[in-house]
Design an enzyme around this catalytic site. Structure first.
Site, short mmCIF file in Angstrom:
data_model
loop_
_atom_site.label_atom_id
_atom_site.label_comp_id
_atom_site.label_asym_id
_atom_site.label_seq_id
_atom_site.Cartn_x
_atom_site.Cartn_y
_atom_site.Cartn_z
N ASP A 107 0.81 -1.23 0.00
CA ASP A 107 0.00 0.00 0.00
C ASP A 107 0.84 1.27 0.00
O ASP A 107 0.49 2.26 -0.66
CB ASP A 107 -1.01 0.00 1.15
N ARG A 176 0.46 -6.64 11.02
CA ARG A 176 0.06 -5.77 12.12
C ARG A 176 -1.24 -5.02 11.84
O ARG A 176 -1.91 -4.57 12.76
CB ARG A 176 1.19 -4.82 12.52
N GLN A 259 8.99 -15.95 7.60
CA GLN A 259 7.70 -15.86 6.89
C GLN A 259 7.82 -15.18 5.53
O GLN A 259 6.97 -15.33 4.68
CB GLN A 259 6.69 -15.06 7.73
#
Ligand code: ATP
Length: 327
Positions: A107, A176, A259
């Site tokens: 984003d 998050r 990850q």
């Protein structure tokens, strides 16, 4: 008059994600297939400012479809946040004869791309590359499926030790601002619960868990926790458990950067390949200021302004599935 683009630039920006290389390959080859030159820009928007740019041929993207990370490197670039920085980037584009940009990122990258496109009237098309899956208008982002599989495999391993020692594990995953990784990995790994950011300010998720008879018939449990400043993530919740519910033997594992890495899954490679082709098609179709998305397995075009809005909802029904299956 026929619309023609002669040369595009491609860059990866923000956090790296598995599948970015497959997208670079797809964009490069599709552009060349259509007679368009490709300039690879290194280190995201920073490379556009400093001129770290190299022309790519098809062989520059050989043998990368299976590789994690990004061969173009990625970086955060504060200079691009200022209009002076973006002006230098624009001058560099003109020097390099780059007429349009493909930006692979999240984003933040699309926020920068949107401003840049409007200021200088440049065609820009985005490809969503972020493991968090937090972009609106697409069912999946590049890297999300790979990260989900990595987490699931890690949790399987932790479960072996959790059950041998009869412990409660809080396992922290990335995301998050969005609980997609936490919720979906919890379902996939048979965890007892997921603590997600979407519910943080609405309910005390830990207290709810205990109140609902959490762990009544089990001797070991796994709770997947999205990283968070509000709850303190897995460490914060474990600390609370030790104080409020000392009867539990609590342990914490923070999965961290594993990850992000690793070879992309077949799903991510196919997604990247389709999105790369769609990005060049969109440019040739005079589309601009859009992100390529995938909805119900169909390619869609999403305006940057919508994609970055942070209002992609979590699947309530999947939360229900997790709840039922954890009895
Ligand atoms: P991830 O979701 O993995 O964190 P991201 O694309 O959101 O990826 P950011 O670090 O937020 O990553 O943004 C990447 C880059 O985009 C920034 O370093 C900056 O160069 C540019 N950028 C972000 N926001 C803006 C903005 N408001 N104006 C101009 N450029 C921006």
């Amino acid at each position: 008059m026929e619309y023609k683009i002669n040369c595009i630039g491609i860059l990866t920006s923000g956090g790296d994600a598995p599948g970015m290389n497959a997208a670079i390959r797809s964009v490069t080859r599709t552009a060349i297939f259509n007679g368009i030159r490709v300039k690879a820009i290194y280190r995201g928007f920073r490379g556009l400012i400093t001129g770290e740019i190299k022309e790519f041929q098809t062989q520059n993207v050989s043998n990368i479809i299976q590789k994690g990370g990004t061969i173009l490197k990625t970086a955060r670039c504060d200079e691009f946040r200022s209009s002076e920085g973006r002006k230098i980037a624009y001058e560099r584009m003109k020097e390099e004869e780059i007429e349009a940009l493909i930006v692979i990122g999240g984003d933040g990258s699309f926020t920068g791309a949107r401003i840049f496109a409007q200021e200088f009237n440049i065609p820009i098309v985005g490809i969503p590359g972020t493991i968090d899956n937090d972009l609106f208008g697409t069912d999946a982002t590049l890297g999300y499926d790979t990260a989900l599989n990595t987490i699931t495999q890690a949790v399987d391993k932790i479960r072996d030790t959790a059950s041998s020692h009869e412990r409660l594990f809080f396992i922290e995953v990335m995301g998050r601002d969005a609980g997609f990784l936490a919720l979906n990995s919890a379902v996939a790994s048979g965890a007892e619960a997921a603590i997600v950011p979407e519910l943080e300010t609405k309910v005390d998720q830990l207290a709810e868990l205990i109140k609902n008879g959490f762990r009544k018939s089990k001797n070991s449990s796994i709770v997947i926790v999205a990283e968070s400043e509000i709850t303190g993530g897995a460490n914060g919740l474990a600390e609370r458990m030790r104080i409020e519910y000392p009867e539990y033997d609590v342990r914490v594992t923070i999965l961290g950067h594993i990850q992000r890495g690793g070879s992309p899954t077949a799903y991510d490679r196919i997604l990247a390949s389709r999105m790369g082709v769609a990005a060049i098609d969109a440019l040739l179709d005079e589309q601009r200021n859009i992100m390529i998305g995938i909805v119900d397995n169909e390619i869609v075009h999403v305006p940057f302004t919508k994609a970055i809005k942070h209002d992609k909802p979590l699947d309530d029904k999947l939360m229900g599935v997790l709840h039922i299956l954890s009895i």
